[in-house]
Design a protein around this motif. Structure first.
Motif, PDB file in Angstrom:
ATOM      1  N   PRO A 241     -26.104 -19.818  97.924  1.00  0.00           N
ATOM      2  CA  PRO A 241     -27.547 -19.993  98.133  1.00  0.00           C
ATOM      3  C   PRO A 241     -27.860 -21.339  98.782  1.00  0.00           C
ATOM      4  CG  PRO A 241     -27.007 -20.307  95.821  1.00  0.00           C
ATOM      5  CD  PRO A 241     -25.748 -19.861  96.492  1.00  0.00           C
ATOM      6  N   SER A 243     -30.904 -22.963  99.082  1.00  0.00           N
ATOM      7  CA  SER A 243     -31.848 -23.831  98.373  1.00  0.00           C
ATOM      8  C   SER A 243     -31.171 -24.608  97.245  1.00  0.00           C
ATOM      9  CB  SER A 243     -33.016 -23.008  97.830  1.00  0.00           C
ATOM     10  OG  SER A 243     -32.550 -21.997  96.938  1.00  0.00           O
ATOM     11  N   ILE A 270     -30.299 -13.316 104.931  1.00  0.00           N
ATOM     12  CA  ILE A 270     -31.412 -13.370 103.984  1.00  0.00           C
ATOM     13  C   ILE A 270     -31.359 -12.138 103.091  1.00  0.00           C
ATOM     14  CG2 ILE A 270     -33.926 -13.401 103.721  1.00  0.00           C
ATOM     15  CD1 ILE A 270     -34.082 -14.837 106.417  1.00  0.00           C
ATOM     16  N   GLU A 274     -34.415 -14.808  99.957  1.00  0.00           N
ATOM     17  CA  GLU A 274     -33.631 -16.033  99.781  1.00  0.00           C
ATOM     18  C   GLU A 274     -32.582 -16.149 100.893  1.00  0.00           C
ATOM     19  OE1 GLU A 274     -33.816 -18.533  97.539  1.00  0.00           O
ATOM     20  OE2 GLU A 274     -35.659 -17.654  96.720  1.00  0.00           O
ATOM     21  N   TYR A 276     -28.953 -17.165 102.209  1.00  0.00           N
ATOM     22  CA  TYR A 276     -27.590 -17.329 101.713  1.00  0.00           C
ATOM     23  C   TYR A 276     -26.643 -17.548 102.895  1.00  0.00           C
ATOM     24  CZ  TYR A 276     -29.274 -15.323  97.285  1.00  0.00           C
ATOM     25  OH  TYR A 276     -29.960 -15.097  96.113  1.00  0.00           O
TER      26      TYR A 276
END
Length: 409
Positions: A241, A243, A270, A274, A276
């Motif tokens: 991930p 973020s 995505i 999210e 990745y």
């Protein structure tokens, strides 16, 4: 005039516009009769040509393929690039061409508004005379030949000042060379798309408006941070991930550098909103091998393979085919050895590349040499064609090998 376009009577340009005006239809018909040409076999339009007093003889004419003409008509630009010591190339948005002068035995005339035979056939033409002025002339023209972009200089320029991190002393030195996109377009003999594609291959990134290549040690430092985070969080290398990676590693390195590292060694996707990254085991294994080999002139192959496997993240499998174009194995030495040989460090010219390779090793198998020459292939060219031109094949212990066609000093 030319047959099927008009009267042959005005084929030779008149010395000036006044002389052209004195020519009548009767004179044209008389000339056709002397030339034994049947007017019925010609289009009826007659062009009487005359050089205008200020006709230019220093024109540069350029022959373009239809696709390039369409690009120009659509508003695109063509750019000639090259320093004073470099042969000029012409670049479109996505291709590069060598510029070659082609001489012609016939004088080429530039006549504004002149219509071609095909255009005349589509019109209702009468037996009229058109008095046309020649704007300019030339005995040669430039022709284009598609060529490989000359990108070796790109890496050389960027390697003058590699990026070692935000706290490096070099970043405080305003005298260090840096290059913007415009700087590179001005100095590199390649199209914009080819330059941008090469920047991606070099893992270059834009920092503060300037293109930079990361110092390899700093790049490996970033990669180590990422792989250690994946291990500590028990993530899959196929689903890292973005973020959380930026959140966890942000205190250690700039977030844009962490993301750049993920882009270099992974594929972005995505899922459920999210972002990745799927990290590439081949790229990570290859970078790890380069780190191990860069400080050793030669490495015992068996020992290297053991250390290499121990150095990559758990779950990744190292293979020698991951090192094509990066390292070369010598299986004739005892013990077998491996050493760093990067294709990027070899000459860009075809003959010089082969000379360099055959200076290093007299005979090559196809499997060994292809990774070091495939980037030389032009449009619709194969490595087999290159080997036929620059090398001679023979059989050695049942295996085809290649050696140089010319003596190597």
């Amino acid at each position: 005039m030319v047959p099927a376009a008009s009267d042959l009577g005005s084929c030779a340009p008149s010395p000036g516009p006044r002389a052209a005006m004195r020519r009548t239809r009767e004179e044209v018909d008389a000339t056709l009769q002397i030339a034994k040409l049947d007017p019925a076999e010609l289009l009826p339009a007659v062009h009487c040509l005359a050089f205008r007093p200020e006709a230019a003889g220093d024109l540069c004419l350029l022959e373009l393929e239809p696709a390039l003409c369409q690009q120009l008509q659509a508003g695109s630009s063509l750019v000639i690039r090259g320093d004073k010591d470099e042969p000029a190339v012409l670049c479109s948005k996505d291709k590069t061409y060598d510029l070659k002068i082609a001489d012609t035995s016939n004088m080429l005339l530039v006549i504004p508004g002149c219509k071609t035979p095909d255009q005349l056939k589509m019109e209702e033409t009468h037996c009229n005379l058109t008095h046309t002025e020649i704007f300019g002339f030339s005995n040669n023209y430039w022709e284009l030949r598609r060529c490989r972009p000359k990108l070796k200089k790109l890496k050389r320029l960027l390697m003058e000042n590699t990026y070692e991190g935000p706290d490096s002393q070099k970043e405080k030195d305003s005298n260090c060379s840096k290059y913007t996109t415009e700087d590179l377009l001005d100095q590199i003999q390649a199209s914009e798309e080819e330059i941008m594609a090469r920047l991606q291959v070099l893992n270059a990134c834009e920092i503060g408006g300037y293109w930079r290549i990361l110092e390899f040690d700093y790049e490996m430092k970033l990669l180590t941070h990422v792989t250690q985070l994946v291990d500590s969080e028990s993530w899959s290398f196929s689903k890292v991930p973005l973020s959380i990676s930026l959140q966890e590693l942000g205190p250690l390195e700039p977030e844009e550098m962490i993301e750049h590292c993920l882009k270099c060694y992974g594929r972005k996707y995505i899922e459920e909103g999210e972002v990745y990254f799927e990290l590439s085991a081949d790229k990570i294994c290859r970078a790890t091998a380069q780190m191990l080999l860069q400080n050793a002139v030669k490495f015992n192959l068996a020992e290297f393979q053991e250390v290499w496997q121990q150095s990559v993240p758990e779950g990744m499998i190292t293979r020698l085919d991951q090192l094509k174009g990066l390292a070369l194995v010598d299986r004739h030495s005892r013990p077998e050895i491996i050493f760093l040989l990067k294709v990027d460090d070899l000459p860009e010219d075809n003959q010089e590349r082969f000379n360099s390779l055959f200076s290093l090793r007299e005979k090559w198998t196809e499997e060994d040499i292809v990774p070091y020459i495939k980037d030389l292939c032009g449009e619709k060219q194969t490595t087999g064609a290159l080997l036929t031109k620059y090398a001679r094949s023979s059989m050695q212990n049942g295996v085809k090998v290649y050696n140089s066609r010319r003596p190597i000093s």
